[in-house]
Design a protein around this motif. Structure first.
Motif, PDB file in Angstrom:
ATOM      1  N   LEU A  87      85.707  85.883  54.713  1.00 12.70           N
ATOM      2  CA  LEU A  87      85.712  84.483  54.067  1.00 12.70           C
ATOM      3  C   LEU A  87      87.304  84.114  53.785  1.00 12.70           C
ATOM      4  O   LEU A  87      87.586  82.851  53.491  1.00 12.70           O
ATOM      5  CB  LEU A  87      85.041  84.497  52.753  1.00 12.70           C
ATOM      6  CG  LEU A  87      83.524  84.874  53.317  1.00 12.70           C
ATOM      7  CD1 LEU A  87      82.589  84.969  51.784  1.00 12.70           C
ATOM      8  CD2 LEU A  87      82.650  83.759  53.985  1.00 12.70           C
ATOM      9  N   LEU A  88      88.252  84.935  53.468  1.00 16.92           N
ATOM     10  CA  LEU A  88      89.647  84.791  53.370  1.00 16.92           C
ATOM     11  C   LEU A  88      90.342  85.912  53.972  1.00 16.92           C
ATOM     12  O   LEU A  88      89.888  86.813  54.599  1.00 16.92           O
ATOM     13  CB  LEU A  88      89.839  85.132  51.700  1.00 16.92           C
ATOM     14  CG  LEU A  88      89.417  84.164  50.909  1.00 16.92           C
ATOM     15  CD1 LEU A  88      89.791  84.280  49.441  1.00 16.92           C
ATOM     16  CD2 LEU A  88      89.866  82.449  51.187  1.00 16.92           C
ATOM     17  N   GLY A 121      94.900  83.356  51.991  1.00 16.74           N
ATOM     18  CA  GLY A 121      94.989  82.306  52.778  1.00 16.74           C
ATOM     19  C   GLY A 121      93.332  82.007  53.446  1.00 16.74           C
ATOM     20  O   GLY A 121      92.783  82.817  53.469  1.00 16.74           O
ATOM     21  N   PRO A 122      93.476  81.053  54.005  1.00 12.95           N
ATOM     22  CA  PRO A 122      92.006  80.670  54.780  1.00 12.95           C
ATOM     23  C   PRO A 122      91.704  81.911  55.740  1.00 12.95           C
ATOM     24  O   PRO A 122      92.551  82.353  56.533  1.00 12.95           O
ATOM     25  CB  PRO A 122      91.953  79.561  55.332  1.00 12.95           C
ATOM     26  CG  PRO A 122      93.165  78.654  54.774  1.00 12.95           C
ATOM     27  CD  PRO A 122      94.087  79.828  54.283  1.00 12.95           C
ATOM     28  N   HIS A 156      86.811  78.374  48.455  1.00 15.74           N
ATOM     29  CA  HIS A 156      87.019  76.655  48.297  1.00 15.74           C
ATOM     30  C   HIS A 156      88.386  76.400  47.778  1.00 15.74           C
ATOM     31  O   HIS A 156      89.320  75.548  48.716  1.00 15.74           O
ATOM     32  CB  HIS A 156      86.052  75.926  47.553  1.00 15.74           C
ATOM     33  CG  HIS A 156      84.621  76.026  48.196  1.00 15.74           C
ATOM     34  ND1 HIS A 156      83.489  76.017  47.315  1.00 15.74           N
ATOM     35  CD2 HIS A 156      84.490  76.086  49.300  1.00 15.74           C
ATOM     36  CE1 HIS A 156      82.518  76.198  48.143  1.00 15.74           C
ATOM     37  NE2 HIS A 156      82.900  76.135  49.272  1.00 15.74           N
ATOM     38  N   LEU A 157      89.014  76.977  46.929  1.00 15.89           N
ATOM     39  CA  LEU A 157      90.249  76.653  46.251  1.00 15.89           C
ATOM     40  C   LEU A 157      91.350  77.156  47.424  1.00 15.89           C
ATOM     41  O   LEU A 157      92.394  76.067  47.430  1.00 15.89           O
ATOM     42  CB  LEU A 157      90.602  77.131  44.932  1.00 15.89           C
ATOM     43  CG  LEU A 157      91.966  77.222  44.354  1.00 15.89           C
ATOM     44  CD1 LEU A 157      92.016  75.427  44.047  1.00 15.89           C
ATOM     45  CD2 LEU A 157      92.214  78.087  43.048  1.00 15.89           C
ATOM     46  N   VAL A 158      91.120  78.364  48.048  1.00 14.84           N
ATOM     47  CA  VAL A 158      92.195  78.630  48.999  1.00 14.84           C
ATOM     48  C   VAL A 158      92.053  77.781  50.204  1.00 14.84           C
ATOM     49  O   VAL A 158      93.181  77.447  50.795  1.00 14.84           O
ATOM     50  CB  VAL A 158      91.872  80.404  49.305  1.00 14.84           C
ATOM     51  CG1 VAL A 158      92.828  80.587  50.416  1.00 14.84           C
ATOM     52  CG2 VAL A 158      92.168  80.749  48.003  1.00 14.84           C
ATOM     53  N   GLN A 159      91.015  77.416  50.576  1.00 12.23           N
ATOM     54  CA  GLN A 159      90.847  76.452  51.758  1.00 12.23           C
ATOM     55  C   GLN A 159      91.611  75.066  51.420  1.00 12.23           C
ATOM     56  O   GLN A 159      92.033  74.432  52.139  1.00 12.23           O
ATOM     57  CB  GLN A 159      89.273  76.183  52.109  1.00 12.23           C
ATOM     58  CG  GLN A 159      88.612  77.596  52.744  1.00 12.23           C
ATOM     59  CD  GLN A 159      87.334  77.142  52.879  1.00 12.23           C
ATOM     60  OE1 GLN A 159      86.473  76.425  52.154  1.00 12.23           O
ATOM     61  NE2 GLN A 159      86.665  78.140  53.583  1.00 12.23           N
TER      62      GLN A 159
END
Length: 276
Positions: free
Chosen positions: A68-69, A77-78, A32-35
């Protein structure tokens, strides 16, 4: 009495489950943080979660393997929105969660029902649970689903025609869509590759999306089966809004923004209980 952790018969420390839960929670928060940030460095993530850079690198590798990443030099990154994780990897991602989701969904499908089941590893778990039902009529564009149900002589299986995708034995193309449109069934069981934070259901293959749309349009009730890793995951092709389905079966409560969208469509939520 000793405060040291006791060992199970297998020789594992009994607090391992708590450690695994903490890692899972960190992984979810990291995604969630990276997104939100668009890109995060290893140093920033290590500081945020109070862990070593080596731990962050391991986390990024794990989350990248799960789709997921996206792993980059120096950070993450996303996940990319143009290509799905390969089928063999998807079979083992959240395997226990998918099994419970499938069992929970099957509990809401009575005997003597007609239904569509589309492509996906979670829908295949629904099929496994439905194999104990009787007097079902199942239309599918998934050869794996057909194989799972074929041992039950009390289930009639109708397979769509079209182009077979070798990687997952799904059937796609105009012929499959036209075939699906010939029917009107009680339940449509669909999976999805991602659900955006605004509730948009997303997938990677526009041909698969066309078949899924046909299923939704020709089902009296549509059930979405998806594990929690799909919430907030990117994909390129839009299927529709989560408020368009009648019920969502998953293993964890979705993010609040997705719940808000479900409320707008009066979409019911069913969360599978996981046995620790």
């Amino acid at each position: 009495m000793s405060d040291s952790p006791t060992l199970s018969p297998a020789g594992h420390v009994r607090d391992d489950s708590a450690k695994h839960a903490a890692v899972r929670q960190r992984h979810e928060q990291m995604v969630h943080l990276v997104q939100e940030m668009g890109f995060a460095t290893i140093g920033a993530l290590a500081e945020h979660f109070d862990v070593t850079p080596q731990t962050v690198r391991r986390d990024i590798n794990t989350l990248s393997d799960l789709g997921l990443l996206q792993r980059y030099h120096g950070g993450a990154g996303p996940s990319v929105s143009t290509e799905n994780v390969d089928y063999s990897s998807r079979q083992v991602i959240c395997r226990a969660e998918k099994r419970r989701i499938g069992e929970l969904c099957a509990e809401h499908i009575p005997n003597r029902s007609s239904l569509f089941i589309n492509i996906g590893t979670t829908t295949e778990e629904v099929a496994k649970a439905l194999a104990r039902h009787s007097k079902l009529r199942v239309i599918t564009n998934n050869l794996n689903v057909a194989g799972i149900l074929s041992d039950n002589e009390n289930i009639e299986i109708i397979v769509a025609g079209g182009v077979i995708r070798h990687r997952d034995r799904g059937i796609v193309g105009e012929s499959a869509v036209d075939f699906i449109k010939q029917f009107k069934v009680d339940y449509g069981i669909i999976g999805i590759s991602g659900v955006d934070m605004d509730g948009t259901m997303l997938d990677f293959d526009y041909r698969e999306v066309r078949a899924a749309k046909a299923i939704m349009e020709n089902s009296r009730k549509t059930f979405l089966v998806t594990d929690h890793t799909k919430f907030g995951r990117n994909a390129m092709v839009r299927l529709g809004s989560i408020r368009e389905v009648h019920a969502v079966f998953t293993d964890k409560i979705p993010p609040q923004s997705v719940l808000d969208e479900m409320d707008r469509g009066d979409t019911k939520l069913f969360v599978a209980n996981m046995v620790s």
